[in-house]
Design an enzyme around this catalytic site. Structure first.
Site, mmCIF file in Angstrom:
data_model
loop_
_atom_site.group_PDB
_atom_site.id
_atom_site.type_symbol
_atom_site.label_atom_id
_atom_site.label_comp_id
_atom_site.label_asym_id
_atom_site.label_seq_id
_atom_site.Cartn_x
_atom_site.Cartn_y
_atom_site.Cartn_z
ATOM 1 N N CYS A 217 0.960 -1.254 0.197
ATOM 2 C CA CYS A 217 -0.281 -0.148 -0.040
ATOM 3 C C CYS A 217 1.400 1.389 -0.121
ATOM 4 C CB CYS A 217 -0.960 -0.430 1.416
ATOM 5 S SG CYS A 217 -1.814 -1.363 1.672
ATOM 6 N N ALA A 218 1.623 1.610 -1.474
ATOM 7 C CA ALA A 218 2.748 2.331 -1.099
ATOM 8 C C ALA A 218 2.675 4.208 -1.189
ATOM 9 C CB ALA A 218 3.294 2.738 -2.413
ATOM 10 N N ALA A 219 1.522 4.259 -1.772
ATOM 11 C CA ALA A 219 0.968 5.889 -1.650
ATOM 12 C C ALA A 219 1.396 6.423 -0.546
ATOM 13 C CB ALA A 219 -0.244 5.751 -2.989
ATOM 14 N N PRO A 220 1.882 7.806 -0.412
ATOM 15 C CA PRO A 220 2.385 8.867 -1.536
ATOM 16 C C PRO A 220 3.692 7.946 -1.790
ATOM 17 C CG PRO A 220 2.350 9.056 0.477
ATOM 18 C CD PRO A 220 1.718 8.589 0.681
ATOM 19 N N CYS B 195 -1.078 3.395 11.595
ATOM 20 C CA CYS B 195 -0.524 4.547 12.184
ATOM 21 C C CYS B 195 -2.222 4.616 13.170
ATOM 22 C CB CYS B 195 -0.541 5.480 11.607
ATOM 23 S SG CYS B 195 -2.119 6.048 10.595
ATOM 24 N N GLY C 181 6.518 7.325 1.214
ATOM 25 C CA GLY C 181 7.258 7.505 1.891
ATOM 26 C C GLY C 181 8.138 6.417 2.319
#
Length: 468
Positions: free
Chosen positions: A111-114, A233, A116
């Site tokens: 789940c890579a976007a954006p 998070c 970081g």
């Protein structure tokens, strides 16, 4: 700070009444701003020599720093456009830092976007192996692609698929997998008050089901002996310890690993699982009242030997590169003579007039929705080759024959970033012409084409400096 009553009760139960008061007091403190150095382009030591702002180390992140977000504006400096750093909340730097990456690894950011986490994973690969960065949202994946290109990462696949669809293509393919899962965002309430309203609309139960699906899908793409890092998070046990518990029950070949510690880290809560498990104390919780950052949860797992059933899976099909049966187009060959880096011609793939430099040992990706495979070298146009912005960012100054190096305080740097034509009469002679790599203090920004003593600007329009 008006927190939802249900959330308050849960946090009191999690922390205890006295510590919960300490947690509430952190909402009166300012948020922390973080900057992570791109070690693929510059060492931490060298960056500190040229940093335009005072920086304070993030003590548990090797290349992370705090900066004053009220007085400093790193996103409005040429070094940002050179990809020398990424702006990231300090606690959010933890997942990518704690997943052990070695050059040559095959790595998946689910789940890579954006970007970081993906930018840090790619930087640590040092141009070897492959980074597959996926995000279900195609619009978010576009931002992800830009950040990876800005960081100069070329050994990349940028995908936009539901993770389950990737399994047949990448079964047991990856050495390392990172899952920074979609979550209820409780750890970000101080940083972004809008997260509270989002929590009231979609709380932990909504995200827990999604997370369990993602971790079990990712488990099938990790090779035996590989490592997977799961993070959120949020504080919710349903999304943290209980998600890890679910994975361990579904795939008992996985086990939890110890992580490099820090004095502010809290161990995971064994009793937070449906069946208490002391091994869950190897996971890490980050609370904003104990550390200078926002809330996070991190779990590092290793995949052991797989069961006999897994041996029945068909092998991953190998990508067959569509190589030219004849020499490369002359205009591309002529341009590549300017590149002072050894390139393997067998890894150059030309599709729809675009030339790519492909990572090695890819699976067959026919049918997968992707935005980028490999490093875009540029486009073949009528009787000429136009190099890409991605190539400019992937190169180092010494790897291109013709360069223009401007200091950060030279007004022409900003004019270049705005897309303007530059007068270089003080730097070049009238006889010099052709493609030039434009740099700021030795770090590439993009290409330009010199004619006479004037540089025609080739900086990518979508990346240009916007006036405030």
């Amino acid at each position: 700070m008006n927190l939802p009553a249900a959330f308050e009760e849960k946090m009191k139960s999690l922390l205890g009444t006295e510590e919960y008061e300490d947690y509430l007091r952190c909402f009166d403190e300012p948020r922390y701003y973080g900057l992570r150095v791109n070690t693929a382009k510059i060492s931490v030591k060298e960056f500190l020599k040229i940093s335009p702002w005072p920086l304070e180390p993030v003590p548990w992140i090797r290349n992370g720093f705090y900066y004053d977000g009220e007085s400093c504006h790193p996103a409005r400096h040429p070094y940002y456009f050179a990809g020398l750093y990424y702006l990231q909340e300090p606690s959010a730097m933890t997942p990518a830092d704690r997943l052990p990456i070695s050059p040559g690894d095959r790595v998946l950011d689910v789940c890579a976007a954006p970007g970081g986490k993906a930018t840090e994973l790619g930087a640590r690969l040092c141009g070897e192996g492959v980074l597959a960065a996926n995000d279900l949202s195609s619009s978010r994946a576009k931002g992800l692609l830009k950040n990876l290109e800005l960081f100069g990462i070329g050994n990349v696949l940028v995908l936009s698929e539901e993770p389950g669809k990737l399994i047949p293509y990448f079964r047991e393919y990856f050495d390392k997998i990172l899952i920074d899962a979609p979550c209820s965002g409780e750890g970000m309430f101080r940083k972004d008050r809008k997260m509270i309203r989002a929590w009231e609309e979609h709380g932990p139960e909504f995200f827990s089901k999604m997370q369990k699906s993602i971790v079990t899908q990712a488990a099938q793409m990790l090779r035996p002996g590989g490592m997977m890092l799961y993070s959120t998070c949020t504080f919710s046990p349903e999304e943290n310890e209980q998600t890890v518990e679910y994975l361990l029950k579904e795939y008992p070949e996985f086990s939890l690993c110890e992580m490099e510690g820090y004095e502010g880290f809290c161990p995971g809560i064994a009793d937070a699982a449906l069946t208490p498990d002391a091994a869950l104390e190897k996971t890490v919780r980050i609370f904003p009242h104990r550390m200078k950052g926002e809330g996070h949860f991190v779990a590092l797992l290793k995949k052991g030997d797989v069961g006999p059933a897994c041996e029945e899976f068909p092998p991953v099909r190998t990508y067959e590169r569509r190589q030219y049966k004849k020499p490369l187009p002359e205009e591309l060959s002529d341009f590549l003579k300017l590149v002072r880096r050894p390139l393997d011609p067998s890894r150059i793939d030309i599709r729809a007039e675009r030339a790519y430099y492909m990572p090695e040992d890819l699976p067959d990706l026919s049918g997968v929705r992707f935005l980028r495979t490999g490093l875009l070298l540029g486009e073949l146009k009528k009787n000429r080759f136009e190099p890409s912005q991605a190539l400019a960012m992937n190169l180092k100054k010494e790897e291109f024959a013709n360069t223009v190096d401007l200091s950060a305080d030279d007004g022409r740097v900003i004019r270049y970033l705005k897309g303007e034509t530059l007068d270089l009469s003080d730097l070049v002679s009238q006889k010099e012409k052709g493609w030039y790599l434009v740099c700021v203090d030795g770090y590439p920004l993009g290409f330009g084409k010199l004619g006479g003593q004037t540089l025609k600007n080739k900086y990518l329009p979508g990346w240009r400096w916007q006036s405030v």
